[in-house]
Scaffold this motif. Structure first.
Motif, mmCIF file in Angstrom:
data_model
loop_
_atom_site.group_PDB
_atom_site.id
_atom_site.type_symbol
_atom_site.label_atom_id
_atom_site.label_comp_id
_atom_site.label_asym_id
_atom_site.label_seq_id
_atom_site.Cartn_x
_atom_site.Cartn_y
_atom_site.Cartn_z
ATOM 1 N N GLY A 48 48.324 136.989 52.786
ATOM 2 C CA GLY A 48 49.552 136.220 52.656
ATOM 3 C C GLY A 48 50.340 135.987 53.927
ATOM 4 N N ARG A 69 49.604 125.599 58.480
ATOM 5 C CA ARG A 69 49.294 125.347 57.065
ATOM 6 C C ARG A 69 48.232 124.250 56.906
ATOM 7 N N ARG A 73 44.645 124.743 55.097
ATOM 8 C CA ARG A 73 44.302 123.834 53.992
ATOM 9 C C ARG A 73 42.940 123.181 54.229
ATOM 10 N N THR A 78 43.091 127.200 49.494
ATOM 11 C CA THR A 78 44.088 126.431 48.741
ATOM 12 C C THR A 78 44.373 127.030 47.362
ATOM 13 N N SER A 80 45.764 130.282 45.027
ATOM 14 C CA SER A 80 46.568 131.505 45.093
ATOM 15 C C SER A 80 45.723 132.745 44.829
ATOM 16 N N ARG A 83 44.697 135.060 47.632
ATOM 17 C CA ARG A 83 45.740 135.920 48.221
ATOM 18 C C ARG A 83 46.035 135.545 49.672
ATOM 19 N N ASP A 85 46.779 131.515 51.074
ATOM 20 C CA ASP A 85 46.592 130.079 50.865
ATOM 21 C C ASP A 85 47.614 129.290 51.662
ATOM 22 N N GLU A 87 49.785 126.986 51.094
ATOM 23 C CA GLU A 87 51.129 126.644 50.628
ATOM 24 C C GLU A 87 52.053 127.850 50.561
ATOM 25 N N SER A 88 51.507 129.030 50.300
ATOM 26 C CA SER A 88 52.389 130.175 50.036
ATOM 27 C C SER A 88 52.382 131.247 51.123
ATOM 28 N N CYS A 89 51.427 131.188 52.048
ATOM 29 C CA CYS A 89 51.370 132.263 53.036
ATOM 30 C C CYS A 89 52.578 132.189 53.973
#
Length: 385
Positions: A48, A69, A73, A78, A80, A83, A85, A87-89
């Motif tokens: 993450g 990002r 990508r 891409t 989740s 653990r 990705d 968009e969220s890291c």
């Protein structure tokens, strides 16, 4: 006793290669706006999180967060469930300005006619041989081809839809008494995968859709050993499975253990850093020597002092395969190739944003790179004769 040699490669989704690609994407973004950018960027990736550090001097403005990002990508992280990705890291940036002391040694001084000096001391190696059409050793060439083709199958999404981005390959070549490749003795292939697939299906698909495409039929036989996901499971992978760092796959990046390595990594560094530019120049020299028929194997060493333009030494080793002695070849190299940082950058156009593609599947043996061109075969032949 069989003569065996093994090389490995890793995919673009391997955590160390994720880090390399992020570092080179940032470099490219800066060079795109400012070709004179001075960049030394390091990346760490883990569950993450991506941490970006280093030192730069540039007029460019780069959105580091978006660059990181976008790279993640494009690699394929891409989901989740990985653990890690795009968009969220989390992305932490700790980049500072390049040291004035380093800049003073590198920059050209027009008032004193001072040429661009090397960005650091060190020795760099380039290697070439006639085992393959790419002038690369067969063991590393096949290792790269396996993980590159596996990534292509993953991105196409039809034949093996359960594939995830992280994978590793290893190829052992059995050589004959003269050292020439005879057969593939062992293949090791580990690929990250979704939970809902059996190892039996993975192994059958790898043999059918990957090995059959990549390994030449005449190198395979009934005794070739195949280890596919030998641990029995590879669901947890990528930066969640193992922390990745820029510059930790230097043997994968070069010649798979053949030849030699000076120790410096490539990714994230602009080409005033001779760790990178002189490694490209030495490969170019070695490849043109072998392609010119002057040797069957060739190792070039270039060594530099920080702030000094000309190499402090140029060495050639043809392992006894040279058509002339190594000292004669070394003298011809000095007279034929401009190995100053400025000369190398100009010859290959290394102030352009061309480095992200180098950060996976090897920096050598790929004709899209300018240092792979066979444009000096006549020049080096003439210098010897």
């Amino acid at each position: 006793m069989k003569k065996l040699f093994t090389s490995e490669s890793v995919s673009e989704g391997h955590p160390d290669k994720v880090a390399d690609q992020i570092s080179d994407s940032i470099l490219d973004s800066m060079l795109e706006q400012d070709p004179d950018s001075r960049v030394a960027v390091e990346t760490l990736v883990t569950t993450g999180l991506a941490v970006i550090s280093g030192e730069v001097r540039t007029k460019a403005y780069v959105d580091i967060q978006e660059t990181v990002r976008k790279t993640i990508r494009e690699i394929g992280y891409t989901k989740s469930s990985y653990r890690f990705d795009s968009e969220s890291c989390g992305v932490i940036v700790t980049i500072h300005q390049q040291s004035d002391d380093i800049a003073m040694g590198v920059d050209e001084n027009k008032d004193s006619s001072k040429d661009m000096g090397a960005g650091d001391q060190g020795m760099m190696f380039g290697y070439a041989c006639n085992e393959t059409d790419t002038y690369m050793p067969l063991s590393i060439q096949l290792s790269h081809d396996l993980v590159r083709e596996l990534a292509a199958i993953r991105k196409e999404g039809k034949l093996m839809p359960y594939l995830a981005p992280d994978s590793k390959s290893q190829v052992t070549i059995e050589n004959d008494a003269d050292g020439n490749p005879k057969r593939v003795q062992t293949i090791v292939l580990s690929t990250q995968h979704d939970e809902n697939v059996t190892q039996e299906q993975i192994r059958a698909d790898i043999r059918k859709h990957l090995f059959a495409r990549v390994i030449p039929e005449h190198f395979m036989d009934d005794d070739t050993i195949m280890h596919i996901n030998p641990t029995g499971k590879f669901v947890i992978g990528g930066p969640h499975g193992d922390t990745g760092l820029t510059g930790r796959k230097i043997i994968v990046d070069t010649y798979g253990g053949h030849g030699a390595h000076g120790g410096g990594a490539f990714s994230g560094k602009d080409s005033t850093k001779v760790d990178r530019s002189a490694a490209y120049a030495s490969r170019h020299i070695a490849k043109n020597i072998v392609a010119a028929g002057l040797a069957e194997n060739c190792l070039i060493q270039l060594a530099y002092a920080i702030g000094v333009a000309e190499p402090v030494s140029v060495s050639v080793n043809t392992y006894g395969t040279g058509k002339v002695d190594d000292l004669t070849l070394a003298d011809a190299v000095k007279r034929t190739f401009d190995c100053t940082p400025r000369g190398i950058i100009k010859r290959f156009g290394l102030n352009r944003p061309i480095f992200r593609p180098t950060a996976a599947y090897g920096h050598f043996g790929r004709n899209e790179f300018p240092w792979e061109q066979l444009d000096y075969t006549d020049a080096i032949s003439n210098a010897v004769s």
